[in-house]
Design a protein around this motif. Structure first.
Motif: not given
Lengths: 384, 346, 380, 513
Positions: B261-264, C68, B292, B254, C183, C54-55, B228-229, B258, B224-226, C264, B236-237, C271, C195
């Motif tokens: 959603e966080e980027a709107g 991070e 979703k 997942d 969150k 943003t947002n 998301k990153e 996230q 999930t974490d990776t 998350v 961004q790109r 993880e 954040r």
């Protein structure tokens, strides 16, 4: 030489006080624990055939590669250094071998010098940084770990099979041991065997035992680990010795990587992950102290065997929760480490564990004396 | 020398006592989990005369993911003592060599069957030959291996490419041929058979549809974490260009959701970025129901019954098919119901 | 504060030129590297300094790096103290994160695997989570301080078993906490444009710094780390100090776990904080702290942690694959460590001196050659 | 200056015009030194006089800036310890420089083990070691692990190792500082034995008695320069001290007179021990009373339990039996902090191992005990700490660049003063000083002795341990004598003289039986 020295009681050097060195004690503990655990398993899990010869020999066959890594670590740990890159080097070697054989079409024989060269290269660079640049070994070899792990992915991010016939014939080779066989349920014979990897590991072990005990280099390792400053003043080239130890460890990791590839012939990015921890814990269980100067290669062999045996025993405990086997394995490790710490008193002369240890040591040391006394009493008895 | 022997014997005795103490405590620690699951077997005593069939199960990493745990559990529940089996679970913690050693251990212990969920596709020839010589049938589970087919009895698992095709089929129903389809692919651990199959299906479909573009493709290592990153960096790109996220497992989906959603950005549903996921664990079926995730392709972990069936076939003297594919479905946000979600056990 | 005089063998040699003062400082090298990474980023990505909202959240490269790095920073704080007091490392911080988050998740979700209703107050869950971290720390602490086991070996046990224990706490499944409040800790508190991770990591840095400045913990930790038996004789209970530090490290790891799982929205013990221990150890070393214990600098560790995260983020931005990242990381780290090692500095100094000595010689030989050539020409 | 008998044999080792500078410091300037075969030559000087620098130049640890070294009148180049070794120069240091984890035989032969077929021949090595040990009268077993031997034996093994490398010149750098008088005698016997075989020995020590007991000649250094070279018979102790100090020091009588003033005043003893014991292996149950303003000496050989006795009072070793009363109240002391809370202070025997916090600054080293006493939460502020540090640096005239200098870069004497300051800062009523003057130059020694007397006159009760009998006799008002981990007697002021003390230590009449 007839100068008579004044002599008082307390000035008498305690020559006989500590007959058994810490090294000896640790070795005895490890060996005893191994056999106790083995015998206990034989009795507790009757249906699982622990009494078979092949089970015993497979303990070594399965862990020949770990034994080499652990021996390498034994060498560096004795000098008071550490090398945590060995697991990744193992993985790198296996990936290089697989790529060479499958994608570049090299002859199988070339994999041997290449494996050794990779190991030595890591040893040389890390040894140089540790010994001559005096950088903390943990950081140097941690970088080595990262580097090797990353290189695996650079070479090939996916699994590479090994199909080379020669190599596979080495991998599948067995050296049967005469007279040691059992009958299987279906009537076939299960003859105990050693793999070439195990034989290589045993040869390396024997060579290392001789080197550690009987060569200048071996003794220099202990001297450096015991007290580097003294060693320097006693004419040991401390830097060179540390360097050599790292190179030797690298070399053994290279061989270990080769043996690993013989055992599980493929190149995979996940190969060798966490082997450094296995190797360190094997060494420590085998009686090597992380602080340096203490430990024997033979102890490491038993450390590896204990780990191997635990791996065999844990599945048989009948655990049905998926997470428990690893917890139990750790619990075993915990028991070993704590037992050892109790026995050795961790170099500290105070505390409950140390008192216990002193008592045990005193008992052990007194044992022959008491035995002698009984013996003497028996002798004098008829006179009275 | 004699002295040394005496010393050793003394220490042996002492250590035995210590170990006895340690052993005496051990069972109490381990019987807790054992007791809870074997209580059933006490009630329904197995057919007393029959000997249990001993199955050695070499799992790659028993608690790696929810899917893997469901898989492990399915095996344990089906091959229970109540059903006449004795399952020995060896967890190799994703270490290929340990898994080989575990299988060798099963051979030495002379189990009746060996089930392998392989850590690694390659390097199995030697140990499988040993199994063959010892006359122990080997059943491969979930992950395929590169080995001569006569070394194992059969393979049970999912057809990953077929799963991928189900997903790409859905994409082609959602978008018309003149719409621009910009896809990002969050790959699984490179080299895993699931990753290979699912990526292959996507790449084939992209090649076949001229309006589809694969904007980016990178491994999120099932995490999930990776994921998301990585997704955040893609946003961004590429920004709003992305309209399909093809995540090769639920966890990565997942993470992607996230990040979006966080980027709107709007996710799922009829007008959001289309999310495609695999595995269809309960939590993610719920997310599918919530809209979703647009399409969640099932990857069935319940291999236990199939394995049991194969064993029974062999016990009965028959020979099973070489490839046994488990049944799998796909779930869509607009057709899934609460009942389906609730029925899911994992 | 104003007259810091660093280890000089002979009195009278304390006067240094200003550049030497700057470059001789412990933190010089890590700071320099951090700056180099930043400069590199400015060149390759022109929008490096751009920060936009943003947002409702500040976003851009710098906030990303700060975000991070948050978990790593928090872990590094604890690791610094552990290394200082024991000269060993705590391998179990990653699993401790998982265990803490599992406790928290268990309390919030109860037996549900996925729900948006808190079964218990959020604050209580956080508290219990931290308590879980403290528990792990205490376990390690007992092993290290009372059983006198080397830290690396002692923490090895939780390192191998910790994640499995975490799995058991959550009944062997991943827990999804859907309540948006969860969150807050890892993403955003509504209305705050920064954040929360960044804020939380700053808060923890501040807390630890205050702990060191306002209590004598720093002095005690260093004393025990430098000379255990001397520390005992001046009335320090080295066992308690060590134990305390491990507990603190556990709590910090727990906090990092909560932040990580919150960002998350789920608790996945397989993880959380994967291989973070290695990064944390590196951060401590990069910050110029000795891994054999004794003196430490929190500032150094924090800079080290940001450096590592900046390197990681930069490499990601340069499209380096996650699995290949390690090669670059390793090379950069070795270069940094070598550059900041005493021996290397000495060698460079010697080299300079030799060059200076050689300079007149070279000049004279060059001059000779020139003269000869001139003479020849003159002869001709 | 030169008072050498011209008839004596020409020196075998000659150092001429040696100079060595460190950044900011000139450690040696135009120093001459010579050593003959078969003599024991004392190298004397205060701390910082340049003794160790000279030795390090000779053994190749430091490169000299100027000067020449001649061996048998031929110039030699010594650039590394290895070169020195080749020239037959061996060194034995104050701290035993052997490997504790190896056996005695290995320590003797490390680096030049007897070998057969290229491998180390352990049997031969053990046998040769046994021979060597027997020859030198060292009672140790070749196979024993070194750290199971006493310090004295280890020191003798170090000498044996040095001798066995066929050395011509042996440097003994304070080899006796951690030994008791009996062991010192044995080392001296060994030295004389070596002297007979023609080895030239350079002997560095702070103990004047030892110099006069064993040496033939003395070279005195001061401030990096040679003061002179003397035959032992031509130089009285007072003269020697004067040469070393560069000024006349107070005579003993002065100290003595100060001591007369000190008398116990209170009726209730500050510390009273009844049958206190920290276990049979440490110290047997003992009774003890110590009053305010009293200096009590603890005499006995090293290992006689004198340190263990005071450690049991302080809680450094936990008392397992008996009762401890402080100011008449029964108290339990489980750890040093308890003791500190009862206004005790303990200056440990081994400064390096138990005393200094090497990397920390002088300031931190001074405040640490007070801080520990105050606890974790009540931190001593920076300003307060600096004030304390400045105060004590001035009070004890500690020579340090500034208060932030790490203590490890101070000289031994100044380190000891810092540790004294550490304890004085806690304002103790009862101070245990275990070898406060060991390894310290004469000047500082006198200072510390005076300080002890002053402290006692201020009403502090002091337990004082020293290996130097004179020092104890000079300062103590009472003496407890230890033998074999037991308290064997107490001597009042009237009995404080050498012969009585030594007789008590040796066991009086009993030993005559």
């Amino acid at each position: 030489m007839n100068i008579k020295l004044p002599f008082t009681k307390n000035a008498l050097p305690p020559v006989t006080r500590k007959r058994i060195s810490n090294t000896g004690i640790l070795l005895i503990i490890t060996v005893t624990l191994f056999f106790t655990l083995y015998i206990a398993s034989t009795i507790l899990f009757k249906s699982s055939n622990f009494a078979k010869y092949s089970v015993f020999f497979n303990l070594l066959n399965n862990k020949a590669h770990i034994l080499l890594l652990a021996l390498g670590l034994t060498v560096v740990l004795i000098t008071g250094s550490i090398d945590i890159s060995v697991g990744s080097v193992t993985g790198l070697v296996s990936m290089v071998i697989a790529t060479m054989l499958t994608q570049k079409g090299f002859d199988a024989i070339w994999t041997i010098p290449v494996s050794l060269a990779i190991g030595i290269a890591f040893g040389v660079v890390q040894g140089f940084l540790v010994a001559y640049m005096e950088i903390q070994p943990f950081i140097v070899t941690l970088s080595g770990l990262f580097f090797a792990r990353g290189m695996i992915s650079v070479i090939n991010p996916v699994s590479v099979p090994i199909t080379d016939k020669t190599f596979m014939s080495w991998s599948g080779a067995k050296v049967y041991i005469p007279f040691l066989f059992n009958e299987r349920k279906n009537g076939t014979l299960d003859i105990a065997y050693l793999t070439p990897a195990a034989i290589v590991a045993i040869l390396v072990l024997i060579l290392l035992i001789i080197a550690m005990k009987k060569t200048k280099f071996g003794r220099a390792l202990y001297a450096v680990g015991g007290n580097p400053q003294s060693a320097l003043l006693m004419g040991v080239n401390v830097r060179r010795t540390k360097f050599q130890a790292h190179v030797l460890c690298g070399l053994l990791a290279g061989i270990g990587g080769f043996l690993f590839t013989l055992f599980a012939p493929s190149g995979n990015p996940g190969n060798g992950v966490g082997y450094e921890i296995d190797a360190i814990s094997s060494s420590v269980i085998g009686g090597v102290m992380l602080s340096g100067g203490v430990g024997l290669p033979v102890g490491t062999l038993f450390g590896v065997l204990i780990n191997s045996l635990i791996e065999r025993v844990v599945p048989l405990l009948g655990i049905t929760e998926a997470s428990w086997p690893r917890i139990i394995t750790s619990a075993f490790l915990f028991v070993f480490i704590v037992l050892q710490s109790i026995f050795i008193g961790a170099g500290n002369k105070k505390g409950v564990s140390a008192i216990l240890m002193q008592k045990i040591k005193a008992r052990i040391s007194a044992f022959p004396k008491r035995f002698k006394r009984i013996f003497q009493r028996k002798k004098t008895y008829p006179d009275k | 020398m004699k002295k040394l022997l005496r010393l050793i014997s003394f220490v042996c005795i002492f250590a035995l006592l210590v170990m006895a103490g340690a052993c005496a405590e051990k069972p109490s620690e381990t019987t807790v989990p054992v007791g809870t699951t074997t209580s059933k077997s006490v009630e329904t005593t197995p057919n007393a005369g029959d000997e249990l069939i001993v199955v050695g199960f070499a799992q790659c990493k028993a608690d790696e993911s929810d899917w893997r745990m469901a898989n492990t559990k399915s095996m344990q529940e089906t091959l229970s003592e109540a059903n006449g089996y004795k399952l020995i679970l060896a967890d190799s913690n994703n270490d290929a060599a340990k898994q080989v050693a575990d299988v060798q251990g099963f051979i030495d212990q002379e189990v009746d069957y060996i089930v392998i969920a392989a850590v690694n596709m390659d390097g199995w020839d030697t140990v499988l030959t040993n199994a063959k010589n010892a006359g122990i049938p080997v059943i491969l589970m979930d992950r395929t291996i590169n080995a001569s087919a006569d070394l194992y009895t059969c393979w049970v698992g999912s057809d990953f490419k077929a799963e991928g095709v189900k997903a790409t089929d859905w994409i082609s129903t959602r978008f018309t041929a003149d719409q621009e389809v910009n896809i990002v692919n969050l790959q699984g651990q490179l080299g895993a058979s699931a990753q290979i199959g699912r990526t292959e299906a996507l790449e084939d479909a992209v090649a076949a549809n001229s309006n589809w573009t694969l904007l980016a493709q990178q491994t999120g290592e099932w995490s999930t974490d990776t994921a998301k990153e990585i997704m955040a960096s893609w946003i961004q790109r590429h920004g709003d260009k992305i309209n399909v996220v093809y995540a090769e497992n639920d966890n990565m989906a997942d993470g992607a959701i996230q990040a979006l959603e966080e980027a709107g950005m709007k996710v799922g549903g009829d007008d959001g970025v289309a999310i495609i996921s695999f595995d269809a664990n309960r939590a993610y079926l719920q997310m599918t129901l919530e809209g979703k995730i647009n399409c969640n392709v099932e990857c069935n972990p319940l291999h236990g019954p199939k394995v049991a069936q194969i064993i029974q076939t062999i016990e009965g003297g028959g020979s099973p098919a070489k490839v046994e594919v488990v049944e799998e479905a796909a779930f869509y946000y607009d057709t899934i119901t609460q009942e389906i979600v609730d029925a899911r056990a994992y | 504060m104003n007259k810091i005089n660093r280890g000089t063998e002979f009195p009278g040699t304390t006067h240094k030129s200003i550049p030497r003062k700057i470059f001789g400082h412990k933190l010089a090298i890590p700071l320099l590297v951090l700056m180099a990474v930043v400069v590199q980023n400015i060149i390759t990505t022109p929008n490096f300094f751009d920060i936009s909202i943003t947002n409702g959240l500040l976003s851009g490269y710098i906030p990303n790096i700060l975000d991070e790095a948050a978990e790593l920073i928090i872990i590094t704080l604890g690791m610094t103290l552990v290394i200082a007091v024991s000269g060993g490392v705590d391998l179990s911080v990653g699993p401790t994160m998982a265990i803490a988050a599992s406790f928290c998740g268990l309390l919030l979700n109860g037996s549900e695997y996925r729900t948006d209703v808190f079964q218990n107050p959020y604050i209580l869950a956080i508290f219990i989570g931290l308590l879980g971290g403290a528990l792990c720390g205490a376990f390690n602490g007992i092993m290290v301080s009372y059983l006198k086991i080397q830290p690396m070996i002692a923490t090895l046990i939780l390192f191998t078993a910790g994640r499995s224990i975490a799995k058991q706490i959550t009944h062997g499944q991943t827990i999804y906490i859907m309540n948006p409040v969860y969150k807050w800790l890892g993403v955003q508190i509504p209305g705050v444009p920064v954040r929360t991770t960044i804020i939380v990591s700053m808060v923890f840095v501040l807390l630890v710094v205050l702990l060191i400045k306002l209590t004598s913990l720093g002095l005690f930790v260093q004393s025990v780390g430098i000379n255990n038996s001397a520390a005992r004789l001046v009335g320090l209970n080295s066992r308690v100090v060590k134990f305390m530090v491990f507990v603190i490290c556990g709590v910090l790891a727990g906090a990092a776990g909560l932040v990580g799982s919150s960002s998350v929205g789920s608790v996945n013990s397989g993880e959380l904080g994967m291989s973070i221990e290695m990064d944390a150890i590196l951060a401590v070393a990069l910050g110029g702290n000795s891994l054999s214990g004794g003196k430490f600098s929190i500032a150094g560790s924090v800079i080290g942690a940001y450096t590592i995260q900046a390197i990681t983020t930069t490499l990601y931005a340069m499209n380096v694959r996650a699995d290949q990242l390690n090669v670059f990381k390793a090379v950069i780290i070795v270069v940094i460590i070598v550059a900041s090692s005493e021996i290397f500095k000495e060698r460079i100094k010697k080299l300079f001196i030799r060059l200076k000595q050689l300079l007149p010689k070279i000049r004279s030989t060059l001059g000779n050659i020139a003269q000869k050539m001139l003479r020849r020409r003159g002869v001709q | 200056m030169n008072m050498i008998n011209q008839n004596s044999p020409s020196p075998a080792l000659n150092m001429i015009g040696i100079g060595k500078s460190f950044p900011g410091v000139r450690a040696l300037h135009n120093v001459d030194f010579n050593l003959r075969s078969g003599e024991i030559h004392a190298l004397m000087g205060e701390n910082g006089a340049g003794k160790s620098t000279l030795i390090k130049v000779l053994t190749g640890v430091y490169a000299m800036d100027e000067g020449t070294v001649l061996i048998d009148n031929a110039p030699v180049v010594i650039k590394s310890p290895k070169d020195a070794h080749k020239q037959g120069i061996s060194t034995v240091y104050q701290e035993v420089n052997l490997c504790p984890n190896l056996s005695v035989a290995e320590n003797l032969f490390l680096g030049r083990e007897p070998r057969s077929l290229g491998l180390i021949d352990w049997r031969k090595m053990n046998m040769q070691s046994a021979d060597l040990l027997r020859e030198l009268n060292i009672s140790a077993s070749p196979t024993a692990q070194l750290d199971s031997c006493s310090i004295a034996i280890q020191q003798m093994i170090a000498i044996a190792r040095a001798v066995n490398t066929k050395c011509r010149f042996l440097i003994l750098d304070e080899p006796t500082s951690s030994l008791d008088s009996d062991e010192v005698k044995r080392i001296f016997a060994l030295m004389r034995q070596l002297k007979e075989t023609g080895v030239g020995i350079i002997f560095i020590t702070h103990f004047l008695e030892q110099v006069y007991e064993v040496c033939d000649r003395i070279t005195v250094l001061r401030n990096g320069e040679r003061v002179g070279e003397y035959d032992i018979c031509n130089l009285s102790r007072l003269e020697l001290v004067t040469k070393m100090m560069g000024k006349e020091i107070e005579t003993l009588s002065e100290l003595r007179s100060e001591k007369e003033k000190v008398k116990p005043e209170d009726e209730i003893p500050f510390v009273e021990a009844n049958g206190l014991s920290s276990g049979p292996s440490k110290v047997a149950p003992f009774d003890l009373k110590m009053y305010k303003g009293e200096i009590v000496g603890f005499a006995g050989l090293l290992g006689s339990g004198r340190s263990e006795l005071v450690r049991s009072i302080y809680g450094a070793d936990k008392a397992v039996r008996g009762q401890l009363l402080i100011k008449g109240k029964s108290t339990r002391i489980n750890n040093p902090l308890n003791a500190m809370k009862h206004s005790m202070a303990y200056l440990p025997e081994d400064r390096k191992e138990d005393g200094i916090l090497s990397e920390l600054s002088v300031r931190e080293n001074i405040i640490i005990a007070l801080q520990a006493k105050r606890g974790l939460l009540r931190r001593i502020s920076r300003a307060e700490a600096e004030k304390y540090a400045d105060e004590y640096i001035k009070l004890l005239s500690i020579k340090t660049a500034n208060i932030e200098t790490p203590i490890k870069s101070l000289s031994g004497g100044n380190q000891q003063k810092v540790i004294l300051a550490r304890w004085l800062l806690t304002n103790p009523e009862f101070m245990i000083l275990d070898e406060p003057t060991r390894g310290i130059d004469v000047g500082t020694k006198t200072e510390i002795q005076k300080l002890i007397l002053t402290l006692a006159s201020e009403g502090k009760s002091i337990a004082f341990i020293s290996s130097e009998m004179d020092e104890m006799i000079r300062t103590c008002s009472r003496m407890v004598v230890m033998r074999d981990r037991q308290k064997v007697g107490e001597l009042g002021e009237e009995n404080l003289d050498h012969s009585t003390i030594i007789r008590t230590i040796a066991g009086g009449e009993k030993s005559n039986e």
